[in-house]
Motif scaffolding. Structure first.
Motif, short mmCIF file in Angstrom:
data_model
loop_
_atom_site.label_atom_id
_atom_site.label_comp_id
_atom_site.label_asym_id
_atom_site.label_seq_id
_atom_site.Cartn_x
_atom_site.Cartn_y
_atom_site.Cartn_z
N MET A 56 19.21 54.33 38.67
CA MET A 56 17.96 53.61 38.94
C MET A 56 16.82 54.57 39.25
SD MET A 56 19.06 50.06 40.75
CE MET A 56 17.42 49.43 40.61
N THR A 57 17.12 55.66 39.92
CA THR A 57 16.10 56.66 40.22
C THR A 57 15.59 57.30 38.92
OG1 THR A 57 17.11 57.09 42.37
CG2 THR A 57 15.64 58.78 41.52
N MET A 63 9.69 55.26 34.32
CA MET A 63 8.63 54.23 34.37
C MET A 63 7.35 54.79 34.97
SD MET A 63 9.75 51.47 32.97
CE MET A 63 8.40 50.42 33.43
N ARG A 64 7.48 55.60 36.01
CA ARG A 64 6.29 56.17 36.66
C ARG A 64 5.59 57.21 35.79
NH1 ARG A 64 8.28 56.69 42.91
NH2 ARG A 64 7.75 54.57 43.48
N ASN A 80 5.43 45.54 37.62
CA ASN A 80 6.45 44.66 38.20
C ASN A 80 7.84 45.30 38.11
OD1 ASN A 80 4.52 42.76 38.84
ND2 ASN A 80 4.88 41.53 37.01
N LEU A 81 8.12 46.00 37.01
CA LEU A 81 9.41 46.68 36.88
C LEU A 81 9.55 47.79 37.92
CD1 LEU A 81 9.84 46.97 33.01
CD2 LEU A 81 11.30 45.72 34.60
N ALA A 84 10.33 46.15 41.18
CA ALA A 84 11.71 45.66 41.20
C ALA A 84 12.71 46.80 41.32
CB ALA A 84 11.99 44.83 39.95
N ILE A 85 12.47 47.89 40.64
CA ILE A 85 13.36 49.05 40.72
C ILE A 85 13.34 49.63 42.13
CG2 ILE A 85 13.75 51.41 39.91
CD1 ILE A 85 12.66 50.42 37.15
N ASN A 86 12.15 49.75 42.72
CA ASN A 86 12.06 50.23 44.11
C ASN A 86 12.86 49.33 45.05
OD1 ASN A 86 10.49 52.61 44.10
ND2 ASN A 86 8.63 51.43 43.79
#
Length: 143
Positions: A56-57, A63-64, A80-81, A84-86
């Motif tokens: 996930m990291t 994504m970032r 939003n993703l 949600a991941i955070n």
């Protein structure tokens, strides 16, 4: 190894998340890498949680690193993703903390020592709920 029974599945049957945890735990126990079946299960669950956090990291970093697309809907979906991941990483961190406590208790109690109760300790019901929750997370991940 009298603290639990490991159900074996028939050949060809799909392996559930709990079966996978038990199979890996029995391997740890058989090779002397764990002091008890319960401790081995805790080791497997903790390793799974840490691996999931790592994945996930990686997705979060990807994504970032993306530039805004200029499309408001896509950019909002990406935001939003990230949120949600955070949230998912925070939840996994909480499960990792619980797994570490569970592992410490399982290791401390050992195969032939009675479990200690008391304030702040996990009891068998809480331990079982933790195992089921971790298995459900693993099953959701497999889908």
């Amino acid at each position: 190894m009298s603290e639990g029974i490991v159900p074996l599945r028939r050949r060809g049957e799909k392996q559930s998340a709990l079966d996978r945890v038990d199979s890996a735990a029995v391997q740890l126990l058989a090779t002397g890498q764990a002091t008890s079946l319960q401790a081995a299960r805790a080791e497997v669950i903790l390793a799974d949680l840490q691996a999931q956090r790592g994945r996930m990291t990686t997705v979060l970093a990807d994504m970032r690193s993306r530039e805004p697309t200029g499309d408001a809907q896509v950019d909002e979906a990406n935001t939003n993703l990230v949120t949600a991941i955070n949230y998912g990483i925070v939840q996994i961190d909480l499960f990792i903390a619980r797994a570490q406590i569970f592992l410490a208790e399982a290791t401390r109690s050992g195969p032939n020592q009675p479990k200690r109760g008391g304030s702040g300790k996990l009891h068998s019901g809480a331990e079982w709920n933790f195992c089921l929750t971790a298995a459900r997370m693993a099953a959701d991940q497999e889908r």
